[in-house]
Design an enzyme around this catalytic site. Structure first.
Site, mmCIF file in Angstrom:
data_model
loop_
_atom_site.group_PDB
_atom_site.id
_atom_site.type_symbol
_atom_site.label_atom_id
_atom_site.label_comp_id
_atom_site.label_asym_id
_atom_site.label_seq_id
_atom_site.Cartn_x
_atom_site.Cartn_y
_atom_site.Cartn_z
ATOM 1 N N SER A 62 0.810 -1.217 0.000
ATOM 2 C CA SER A 62 0.000 0.000 0.000
ATOM 3 C C SER A 62 0.842 1.266 0.000
ATOM 4 O O SER A 62 0.315 2.364 -0.126
ATOM 5 C CB SER A 62 -0.933 0.012 1.215
ATOM 6 O OG SER A 62 -0.173 0.143 2.414
ATOM 7 N N THR A 196 -2.258 3.263 3.999
ATOM 8 C CA THR A 196 -1.321 4.376 4.128
ATOM 9 C C THR A 196 -0.398 4.123 5.308
ATOM 10 O O THR A 196 -0.779 3.442 6.247
ATOM 11 C CB THR A 196 -2.105 5.687 4.416
ATOM 12 O OG1 THR A 196 -3.098 5.874 3.423
ATOM 13 C CG2 THR A 196 -1.188 6.898 4.446
ATOM 14 N N THR A 214 1.670 6.977 0.588
ATOM 15 C CA THR A 214 0.804 5.915 0.082
ATOM 16 C C THR A 214 0.899 5.856 -1.433
ATOM 17 O O THR A 214 1.318 6.816 -2.079
ATOM 18 C CB THR A 214 -0.670 6.178 0.483
ATOM 19 O OG1 THR A 214 -1.484 5.075 0.064
ATOM 20 C CG2 THR A 214 -1.197 7.437 -0.175
ATOM 21 N N ARG A 224 -6.580 10.647 -9.634
ATOM 22 C CA ARG A 224 -7.224 10.665 -8.321
ATOM 23 C C ARG A 224 -6.196 10.955 -7.229
ATOM 24 O O ARG A 224 -5.098 10.426 -7.212
ATOM 25 C CB ARG A 224 -7.884 9.320 -8.048
ATOM 26 C CG ARG A 224 -8.552 9.192 -6.667
ATOM 27 C CD ARG A 224 -7.652 8.533 -5.645
ATOM 28 N NE ARG A 224 -8.356 8.232 -4.396
ATOM 29 C CZ ARG A 224 -7.775 7.778 -3.297
ATOM 30 N NH1 ARG A 224 -6.467 7.571 -3.264
ATOM 31 N NH2 ARG A 224 -8.485 7.531 -2.209
ATOM 32 N N VAL A 225 -6.576 11.822 -6.299
ATOM 33 C CA VAL A 225 -5.772 12.118 -5.122
ATOM 34 C C VAL A 225 -6.659 11.903 -3.904
ATOM 35 O O VAL A 225 -7.775 12.418 -3.842
ATOM 36 C CB VAL A 225 -5.246 13.568 -5.145
ATOM 37 C CG1 VAL A 225 -4.504 13.889 -3.838
ATOM 38 C CG2 VAL A 225 -4.323 13.782 -6.342
ATOM 39 N N GLY A 226 -6.181 11.142 -2.948
ATOM 40 C CA GLY A 226 -6.956 10.867 -1.744
ATOM 41 C C GLY A 226 -6.595 11.789 -0.605
ATOM 42 O O GLY A 226 -6.114 12.904 -0.798
ATOM 43 N N ASP A 227 -6.792 11.301 0.604
ATOM 44 C CA ASP A 227 -6.594 12.145 1.783
ATOM 45 C C ASP A 227 -5.141 12.302 2.186
ATOM 46 O O ASP A 227 -4.755 13.301 2.800
ATOM 47 C CB ASP A 227 -7.384 11.571 2.963
ATOM 48 C CG ASP A 227 -6.908 10.183 3.391
ATOM 49 O OD1 ASP A 227 -6.444 9.424 2.510
ATOM 50 O OD2 ASP A 227 -7.001 9.852 4.577
ATOM 51 N N THR A 247 -6.102 6.683 8.270
ATOM 52 C CA THR A 247 -5.908 5.662 7.252
ATOM 53 C C THR A 247 -7.259 5.084 6.878
ATOM 54 O O THR A 247 -8.201 5.101 7.672
ATOM 55 C CB THR A 247 -4.988 4.537 7.761
ATOM 56 O OG1 THR A 247 -4.737 3.622 6.693
ATOM 57 C CG2 THR A 247 -5.599 3.790 8.929
ATOM 58 N N GLY A 248 -7.366 4.573 5.652
ATOM 59 C CA GLY A 248 -8.621 3.974 5.228
ATOM 60 C C GLY A 248 -9.083 4.524 3.908
ATOM 61 O O GLY A 248 -8.280 4.829 3.019
ATOM 62 N N ASP A 249 -10.387 4.651 3.756
ATOM 63 C CA ASP A 249 -10.975 5.119 2.503
ATOM 64 C C ASP A 249 -10.839 6.638 2.408
ATOM 65 O O ASP A 249 -11.672 7.394 2.890
ATOM 66 C CB ASP A 249 -12.447 4.717 2.427
ATOM 67 C CG ASP A 249 -13.043 4.965 1.051
ATOM 68 O OD1 ASP A 249 -12.518 5.839 0.327
ATOM 69 O OD2 ASP A 249 -14.017 4.295 0.694
#
Length: 336
Positions: A62, A196, A214, A224-227, A247-249
């Site tokens: 990950s 992450t 991550t 796409r960019v996450g948190d 961490t997570g979605d």
């Protein structure tokens, strides 16, 4: 995965209180960060080296190169690092062809007046800073990508498009007439489809630093960019209150700035464990089945964690390392 490294006053040891890390194969990152503190490194140094160790080792796939291929089969990286004294943040997102994402994020703080660099332009910045330009694809990531294609690109992150994204690989486009509605206003992904490493370091004088790294959501839509690289979402550090990491979605969690909110709760004097729980409860109201966890640490050395209970994810395991322990020791919190 999450790590909280705390270096507080006490005895002659340079490093004094815990290193906390999720047990999903991230023990070496905790040990690396702790060693940096013991050798007199700064809080930012510990964050950079600890997260960087995961990038080198690829942890559980990950973090770092060769994991979480996007829809086109490419691995891209997101990372951030934050100085809780100056409130400076360095971050990179959708970073391509450079393996040490957290290192590049550190250079954003040191050599620019910016906060966040993205995409191939971030890669070009990294090259200027001396990082090698190399392929992030591996046989493992190609295998994951090939298997996904053979499963008709399931699961994916598209909705309300034609052809039906639940049955085909596209290419997708908007329907010409009308729109289909999803039953859920916030989609919920399967447990651990991405993850992450997040780290918070609290120094002896109360100095706080944090960081994340991550390779994002597997099979994400390119771009796409996450948190993780977003200050206040992936992590947050404030030397007047504490630090937190999530961490997570990330697509769900970043909408609630969970790390910032947790730090603000701790600023009010709320215990770190309760602060983490309050953050999880806030998100639950809108996405009851989301996959996620938060770790919090205040400037006095107290720490805690909380997670959202979903099928297959009922407990959050993490490691604690301190001068009182001969080796990292596992702790567990029940999800709420």
């Amino acid at each position: 995965l999450l790590l909280v490294a705390l270096q507080l006053a006490g005895g002659a040891s340079a490093a004094a209180l815990p290193v906390v890390i999720n047990t999903w194969a991230f023990r070496k990152a905790a040990e690396t960060a702790w060693r940096v503190l013991q050798l007199g490194g700064s809080e930012l140094d510990a964050v950079e080296r600890g997260c960087g160790q995961c990038e080198i080792d690829q942890c559980d796939g990950s973090v770092g190169y060769g994991g979480s291929p996007d829809e086109s089969g490419e691995t891209t990286l997101d990372a951030m690092i934050m100085d809780g004294n100056t409130m400076e943040v360095g971050a990179v997102a959708d970073l391509r062809h450079v393996k040490n994402a957290i290192g590049v994020a550190r250079k954003v703080i040191e050599y620019t007046k910016h906060t966040l660099l993205v995409g191939e332009s971030a890669s070009m910045f990294a090259v200027k800073m001396g990082f090698p330009y190399e392929d992030l694809t591996t046989q493992e990531s190609l295998s994951v990508y090939s298997k996904w294609l053979n499963q008709h690109c399931q699961p994916n992150y598209w909705k309300n498009v034609v052809p039906d994204s639940s049955k085909s690989c596209g290419p997708y486009k908007r329907p010409e007439k009308g729109t289909s509605k999803e039953e859920q206003t916030i989609s919920e992904r399967s447990v651990r489809n991405h993850d992450t490493i997040g780290m918070v370091v609290v120094g002896r004088s109360g100095t706080v630093a944090s960081g994340t790294s991550t390779n994002g959501a597997v099979h994400k839509i390119p771009g796409r960019v996450g948190d993780s690289p977003i200050a206040g979402a992936g992590s947050y550090a404030d030397s007047t209150a504490g630090g937190a990491a999530a961490t997570g979605d990330g697509d769900i969690m970043m909408r609630f700035l969970p790390s910032y909110l947790a730090v603000e709760y701790m600023r009010m004097g709320i215990d770190p464990t309760v602060a983490c729980q309050k953050v999880i409860s806030r998100i639950q109201k809108y996405a009851p089945n989301f996959f996620g966890a938060v770790i919090c640490a205040n400037t006095t050395g107290s720490y805690g964690a909380a997670c959202n209970k979903t099928p297959g994810f009922t407990q959050f395991h993490f490691m604690v390392s301190s001068p009182l322990l001969s080796q990292p020791t596992e702790q567990v919190v029940d999800c709420i």
